[in-house]
Design an enzyme around this catalytic site. Structure first.
Site, PDB file in Angstrom:
ATOM      1  N   SER A  60     -50.859  45.300 -43.235  1.00 42.78           N
ATOM      2  CA  SER A  60     -49.973  44.140 -43.265  1.00 42.78           C
ATOM      3  C   SER A  60     -49.037  44.151 -44.460  1.00 42.78           C
ATOM      4  CB  SER A  60     -50.795  42.847 -43.255  1.00 42.78           C
ATOM      5  OG  SER A  60     -51.774  42.862 -44.277  1.00 42.78           O
ATOM      6  N   ASP A 113     -53.360  32.613 -48.608  1.00 46.67           N
ATOM      7  CA  ASP A 113     -52.907  34.012 -48.597  1.00 46.67           C
ATOM      8  C   ASP A 113     -52.436  34.381 -49.995  1.00 46.67           C
ATOM      9  OD1 ASP A 113     -51.802  36.488 -48.252  1.00 46.67           O
ATOM     10  OD2 ASP A 113     -50.446  35.928 -46.626  1.00 46.67           O
ATOM     11  N   HIS A 148     -50.263  38.902 -49.330  1.00 46.47           N
ATOM     12  CA  HIS A 148     -48.879  39.162 -48.938  1.00 46.47           C
ATOM     13  C   HIS A 148     -47.940  38.355 -49.814  1.00 46.47           C
ATOM     14  CE1 HIS A 148     -51.551  39.511 -45.371  1.00 46.47           C
ATOM     15  NE2 HIS A 148     -50.960  40.697 -45.317  1.00 46.47           N
TER      16      HIS A 148
END
Length: 480
Positions: free
Chosen positions: A205, A455, A458
């Protein structure tokens, strides 16, 4: 020796005497000064009165253009910034200061080596190395305010502004390498360098995060067309964009182990992933022979539970104490999947550039993944404030070693050029750039929940990951 001649000899006409033009109320110098003053007042109004973000963004783009243009026109830098913009928040909010930094002209900069460092050739004959992977984040208002992530259809969990993140200071920093200048991303220059090429991001990712960043940087400035994508777009397993003016294609392939894998990597209800170390991932392998620039980025999934195969044989497991197999760990599989992928991309006789990205660390630190206060910092770390842990160092080292080994196997004149995109330090210094709780839309609309998935891996888009593509642009623009 001839005597000095008078300023106005007989052969020369003396200048006409100054006369006063009765048609002007003010002299020309006064008019010029008044014009300059008017423009200055207009600029001062622009600086002071509009919203802070708007004026910073406007001036930053102008100053960044000036810096980049100056870098191209001059042969070297004593310092790395020609102009800078900063707001003095003490006493006179919003007042702008422009700083000129003197440059020297005895060196020229070029790019080129395995680690994509900048090589500096000085007129005195000495060589200097400028490593973009080592540096610091410096305040540069508006530097990352380059596109609307909602318009370019990024993964919703990384569209932090859309999701209501109130602080936007994370967009106001740029990476300053130690001893050289990293130009801002230039979509036209990137497309020109990549003309006729297929640029592919293959990996986990973080590869997708960087790939979507590049797509946004390009679509904000050039005609584009969505060619293909995963039928279930929310999964983001595959996407391809075309930029017809330069015949450039950009694709993103989900391959978290680089190798062929099934199980948890595609279905989170599964307990672990089955990985075939000797087979490239089924999404990217059929298209490998069409790729001209390939960015490989994997590592985070290797620390998760997995069962590793070669052929039909299980060669080891990681993170599965209930399985009666050899414990293989994460380091050996990581080394093998990179080696297998680099060998696949070095075959086939196609001239290409393979860019191996190092680990981008997470910033959960002492917080749980469901702690709404995780990665809540508002500014980058300073030098020495954040150290990599041993696992992060090992994951980075393995990737670099495999890239170096592949480059040596291919030789200096091989068809395939191997480069390292070493982003580990610059990424580790940006705890402020993650979505955190703003992976959700307006997460605190009804107060602060006790638990909320966050998160801290990212980066927000736009955000620090755009810097990865500033460096990638320099790699793509290199001459072989």
């Amino acid at each position: 020796m001839a005597a000095c001649q008078p300023l106005h000899s007989s052969s020369q006409k003396p200048p006409a005497a100054r006369t006063t033009n009765p048609g002007y109320f003010l002299s020309k110098p006064v008019v010029l000064w008044l014009s300059f003053g008017s423009v200055s007042l207009a600029l001062l109004h622009l600086i002071c009165c509009p919203p802070r973000g708007a004026q910073e963004a406007a001036f930053t783009q102008v100053l960044q253009y000036a810096n980049d243009a100056y870098f191209k026109l001059t042969s070297g830098y004593e310092n790395t910034t020609l102009f800078s913009f900063r707001s003095w928040n003490s006493g006179f909010p919003g007042l702008a200061f422009f700083t000129f930094v003197q440059a020297r002209h005895n060196c020229t900069y070029c790019v080129g080596c395995l680690h994509a460092r900048f090589t500096v050739s000085c007129r005195g004959g000495d060589q200097q190395r400028c490593d973009y992977s080592d540096g610091r984040w410096v305040w540069a208002p508006g530097h990352a305010r380059r596109y609307n992530a909602t318009v370019c259809d990024v993964k919703e969990e990384q569209d932090c502004l859309r999701n209501g993140r109130p602080d936007t200071g994370y967009l106001d920093w740029r990476w300053q390498p130690a001893g050289c200048h990293l130009p801002a991303f230039d979509a036209a220059a990137f497309l020109t360098a990549a003309r006729g090429k297929h640029v592919a991001f293959v990996g986990d990712s973080m590869a997708r995060n960087q790939g979507e960043s590049l797509i946004c940087l390009l679509t904000a400035a050039a005609p584009h067309r969505l060619v293909d994508q995963d039928p279930m777009n929310y999964r983001r397993r595959f996407v391809r964009w075309a930029f017809p003016t330069h015949n450039v294609t950009v694709s993103v392939y989900w391959a978290p182990f680089l190798a062929q894998a099934t199980g948890r990597c595609d279905n989170y209800d599964m307990p672990y992933t089955f990985v075939h170390l000797d087979e490239p991932g089924h999404r990217w392998a059929p298209h490998a022979d069409t790729m001209d620039v390939v960015v490989l980025a994997a590592g985070h999934w290797l620390i998760n539970p997995a069962v590793y195969h070669k052929g039909s044989k299980v060669v080891g497991v990681h993170g599965n104490p209930e399985l009666n197999h050899t414990k293989i760990g994460y380091a050996t599989p990581l080394r093998e999947v990179y080696r297998m992928s680099l060998e696949r991309l070095s075959s086939g006789g196609r001239s290409r550039t393979v860019v191996v990205a190092t680990l981008s660390p997470s910033h959960f630190e002492d917080h749980r993944m469901d702690d709404p206060m995780a990665c809540a910092k508002k500014r980058p770390y300073r030098e020495g404030e954040k150290e990599l842990n041993d696992m992060e160092k090992e994951l980075r080292r393995i990737v670099v070693e495999e890239a170096e080994a592949a480059a040596e196997r291919n030789g200096p004149n091989g068809e395939v050029r191997i480069e390292v995109l070493d982003v580990t330090k610059l990424a580790a210094m940006r705890p402020d750039g993650h979505p955190g709780p703003y992976m959700h839309r307006n997460p605190f609309a009804n107060g602060v929940p006790e638990k909320l998935s966050t998160d801290c891996l990212h980066f927000c888009l736009p955000g620090p990951v755009d810097t990865f593509n500033e460096i990638l642009q320099q790699i793509v623009m290199m001459r072989r």
